[in-house]
Design an enzyme around this catalytic site. Structure first.
Site: not given
Length: 457
Positions: A9, A23, A103, A138, A361, A438
């Site tokens: 259900l 839910k 649920d 119940g 690093h 560089r």
């Protein structure tokens, strides 16, 4: 052996969740509640799973699209009996029908097997539990020890309200019996709903036996109607999983600060610090140490690996005696050989790193192959993406890549090469070559730094 079908259900809206999400799609241990129930139904070899849906049905079907369930619409939510009436046309007379709730995610295979085994040949097996405070549930009405009825809280008299044995809603009966009783349900009660519990009285009227089986733990049959109850289910589940790991020899520094949202297999002498999260399927070798705040998802970790705090590992493989972190991120496709080092603020994605190599690093290695005994300096980036396509970087064995270098893929750096700090490598590098890229250093004598100008009032 009688075949078994399961009805779950899952049509409730979950108003008290205050959410747009149905839910049963709210999660426990990272998985929708209803998925837990479906998985348990599969474990008991259900021939067919009928899923009753209503509110949010489109989203429910979307999320569970891969599940082999029979989708049954409950257009109006008129009670549990009404929900079962929608599924009844699919019941075979000679099969057993087990009724579960989407649920109530923590119901166990073992409890359901006890319940099914206890079902009388022509009767019902009903799962009950005894509570200190049964308010809202119940009540089980017995005569001479046998269950004769279930009375809902709203319909119970003063004496019945004192009863502590309550109905969990989980029951099993034959398809033929369910179809007969469901056809005779009425809504003559305070709520004007069709209660599945009324079939208990019908079974007694037909002379059928109702066998009650008590759940071993209330929380396994507890449902979640609000987020407080959902949190309680989560904590119970995590506590249970932590206890299993402790008893199996894993050292959890603080079991209350450990979350598992999947499955964990492990070797001996594993140690896990606080606030670690395990997701999906995780395999840990012997003597693995995991520092605080780490997240491991769908990964395999070899023997003697140390994962330092706040590292994230997802869909990756880590070889023996590797050191990871702190603050490392291994993304999907990362594969580290044994004795590798991956340090702080390093990200590795879809890349292989060979034995003994170090990436210590502030580095990004993506779509790459790194050989053994390499050193990748701080700030190195494999530039794998040109804005449209991704390309591969291949680094051989015994390569040294200096800090702040950019390796623009596709590019190959052969064994023994050295890349000077700050280089931008756009062409392949041969064995044992040194690459320097560089701007020549300039010295300007007498240079004075600018000074701030005062702003007039």
């Amino acid at each position: 052996m009688t075949q078994l079908s399961v009805v779950i259900l899952a049509a409730g809206k979950g108003t008290r969740m205050y959410s747009d999400l149905p839910k049963v799609l709210h999660t426990v241990a990272g998985k929708p509640m209803v998925q837990h129930v479906i998985d348990t139904a599969k474990q008991i070899d259900a021939k067919q799973i009928h899923l009753i849906y209503g509110h949010g049905g489109e989203l429910l079907q979307q999320r569970l699209s891969s599940e082999p369930v029979n989708w049954v619409l409950q257009a109006e939510q008129l009670g549990t009996g009404h929900a079962m009436q929608q599924a009844a046309p699919f019941f075979a007379d000679d099969e057993n029908i087990l009724m579960l709730y989407g649920d109530a995610p923590l119901i166990t295979k073992e409890t359901l097997e006890r319940l099914i085994a206890a079902k009388p040949a022509n009767g019902i097996a009903l799962l009950t539990v005894e509570l200190e405070n049964p308010t809202g549930y119940g009540r089980i009405i017995r005569e001479n020890g046998s269950v004769v009825a279930i009375v809902e809280q709203k319909d119970a008299n003063a004496e019945q309200l004192k009863i502590r044995e309550v109905n969990t809603g989980v029951m099993v009966a034959s398809g033929a019996s369910f179809k007969k009783w469901l056809a005779n349900l009425n809504n003559n009660n305070a709520q004007g709903e069709y209660y599945i519990t009324d079939v208990i009285a019908m079974a007694n009227q037909d002379g059928y036996k109702v066998q009650a089986v008590q759940a071993s733990e209330f929380m396994e049959v507890e449902g979640a109607n609000n987020r407080l109850q959902l949190a309680a289910l989560e904590r119970f589940y995590q506590k249970t999983q932590a206890e299993k790991l402790l008893l199996a020899g894993v050292r959890l520094i603080d079991p209350a600060r450990f979350d598992i949202r999947g499955s964990l297999t492990h070797g001996k002498d594993v140690e896990i610090d606080v606030n670690v999260i395990i997701e999906g399927e995780v395999k840990l070798g012997n003597r693995v140490r995991i520092g605080a705040g780490c997240v491991l998802k769908n990964c395999e970790i070899g023997d003697d690996v140390e994962i330092k705090p706040y590292s994230v590992i997802e869909d990756a493989v880590v070889g023996k005696a590797a050191q990871i972190g702190p603050f490392s991120r291994l993304r999907p496709g990362a594969n580290l050989a044994e004795e590798t080092h991956v340090g702080n603020f390093v990200e590795i994605k879809n890349a292989q790193v060979g034995k003994g190599s170090k990436v210590n690093h502030l580095t990004y290695v993506g779509d790459a192959e790194v050989g053994s005994n390499c050193n990748i300096g701080a700030g190195v980036i494999t530039c794998n993406y040109d804005g449209a396509n991704k390309f591969k970087t291949i680094i051989g064995n015994n390569v040294f890549v200096g800090s702040d270098s950019q390796l623009v893929a596709p590019v190959t750096i052969a064994d023994g090469a050295t890349i000077g700090a700050g280089a931008t490598v756009t062409k392949d590098v041969a064995e044992n070559e040194l690459v320097i890229s560089r701007v020549p250093q300039r010295h300007i004598q007498g240079w004075q730094r600018p000074t701030k100008k005062k702003i007039a009032d």
